[in-house]
Structures are given as C-alpha cells and as structure tokens.
Design a protein around this motif. Sequence first.
Motif, PDB file in Angstrom:
ATOM      1  N   SER A 117      -6.051  -4.135 -38.543  1.00 29.25           N
ATOM      2  CA  SER A 117      -5.670  -2.781 -38.160  1.00 29.25           C
ATOM      3  C   SER A 117      -4.246  -2.823 -37.636  1.00 29.25           C
ATOM      4  CB  SER A 117      -6.616  -2.268 -37.073  1.00 29.25           C
ATOM      5  OG  SER A 117      -6.259  -0.966 -36.705  1.00 29.25           O
ATOM      6  N   CYS A 118      -3.380  -1.981 -38.212  1.00 32.53           N
ATOM      7  CA  CYS A 118      -1.979  -1.932 -37.796  1.00 32.53           C
ATOM      8  C   CYS A 118      -1.518  -0.484 -37.788  1.00 32.53           C
ATOM      9  CB  CYS A 118      -1.128  -2.772 -38.745  1.00 32.53           C
ATOM     10  SG  CYS A 118       0.604  -2.844 -38.272  1.00 32.53           S
ATOM     11  N   ARG A 119      -1.014  -0.036 -36.647  1.00 30.55           N
ATOM     12  CA  ARG A 119      -0.533   1.337 -36.485  1.00 30.55           C
ATOM     13  C   ARG A 119      -1.586   2.358 -36.919  1.00 30.55           C
ATOM     14  NH1 ARG A 119       5.918   0.912 -37.857  1.00 30.55           N
ATOM     15  NH2 ARG A 119       6.254  -0.820 -36.455  1.00 30.55           N
ATOM     16  N   ASN A 120      -2.797   2.139 -36.439  1.00 27.73           N
ATOM     17  CA  ASN A 120      -3.940   3.033 -36.684  1.00 27.73           C
ATOM     18  C   ASN A 120      -4.356   3.127 -38.149  1.00 27.73           C
ATOM     19  OD1 ASN A 120      -4.292   3.705 -33.943  1.00 27.73           O
ATOM     20  ND2 ASN A 120      -2.591   5.143 -34.094  1.00 27.73           N
ATOM     21  N   LYS A 121      -4.002   2.141 -38.958  1.00 23.50           N
ATOM     22  CA  LYS A 121      -4.443   2.091 -40.343  1.00 23.50           C
ATOM     23  C   LYS A 121      -5.194   0.772 -40.555  1.00 23.50           C
ATOM     24  CE  LYS A 121      -2.944   2.740 -45.066  1.00 23.50           C
ATOM     25  NZ  LYS A 121      -1.818   2.960 -45.980  1.00 23.50           N
ATOM     26  N   ASP A 122      -6.378   0.844 -41.176  1.00 23.57           N
ATOM     27  CA  ASP A 122      -7.196  -0.347 -41.403  1.00 23.57           C
ATOM     28  C   ASP A 122      -6.982  -0.903 -42.804  1.00 23.57           C
ATOM     29  OD1 ASP A 122      -8.332  -0.237 -38.885  1.00 23.57           O
ATOM     30  OD2 ASP A 122      -9.963   1.058 -39.550  1.00 23.57           O
ATOM     31  N   TYR A 123      -6.927  -2.235 -42.886  1.00 20.26           N
ATOM     32  CA  TYR A 123      -6.808  -2.947 -44.149  1.00 20.26           C
ATOM     33  C   TYR A 123      -7.959  -3.946 -44.194  1.00 20.26           C
ATOM     34  CZ  TYR A 123      -2.052  -1.143 -43.755  1.00 20.26           C
ATOM     35  OH  TYR A 123      -0.977  -0.332 -43.595  1.00 20.26           O
TER      36      TYR A 123
END
Length: 64
Positions: free
Chosen positions: A49-55
């Motif tokens: 999770s980075c800057r409120n985006k999940d990968y």
Amino acid sequence: MKKEIRTVVYDEELRLEAYRFEGIAKAFPNHFHEHYVIGFVEKGQRTLSCRNKDYSRVWECSSF
C-alpha cells in the motif's frame, strides 16, 4: 495454523542485511525506510500500500 519463521543474516564484508520471512500473514504497520530496500517473493502473495493505493500480486517462482 502455519508457523512463522523469521531469519536475519548480516554480511560484514558487504555490510548487507538479509531477512527471510515465511508464513507471515499479518500486515506490517505503516513505515518508511531511509535506505534502499529490495524485496523478493518466492511463492505466495504480496500486498503493498502506497499513498492510499493498494498493489497486490501472487507469485510462484520457477527453477532457473
């Protein structure tokens, strides 16, 4: 329940730390690193999770 295994090795000559985690199913708390971090997943799933985006991705490593 699968047993969690955590292994840490430090190479004095290379000044490099290596970590191996097996069976870790819980999330790590939000954090950052002041140095480069390289990750490798042999088998399983990794979610970042980075800057409120999940990968998320599932891996199954083959022999070379």
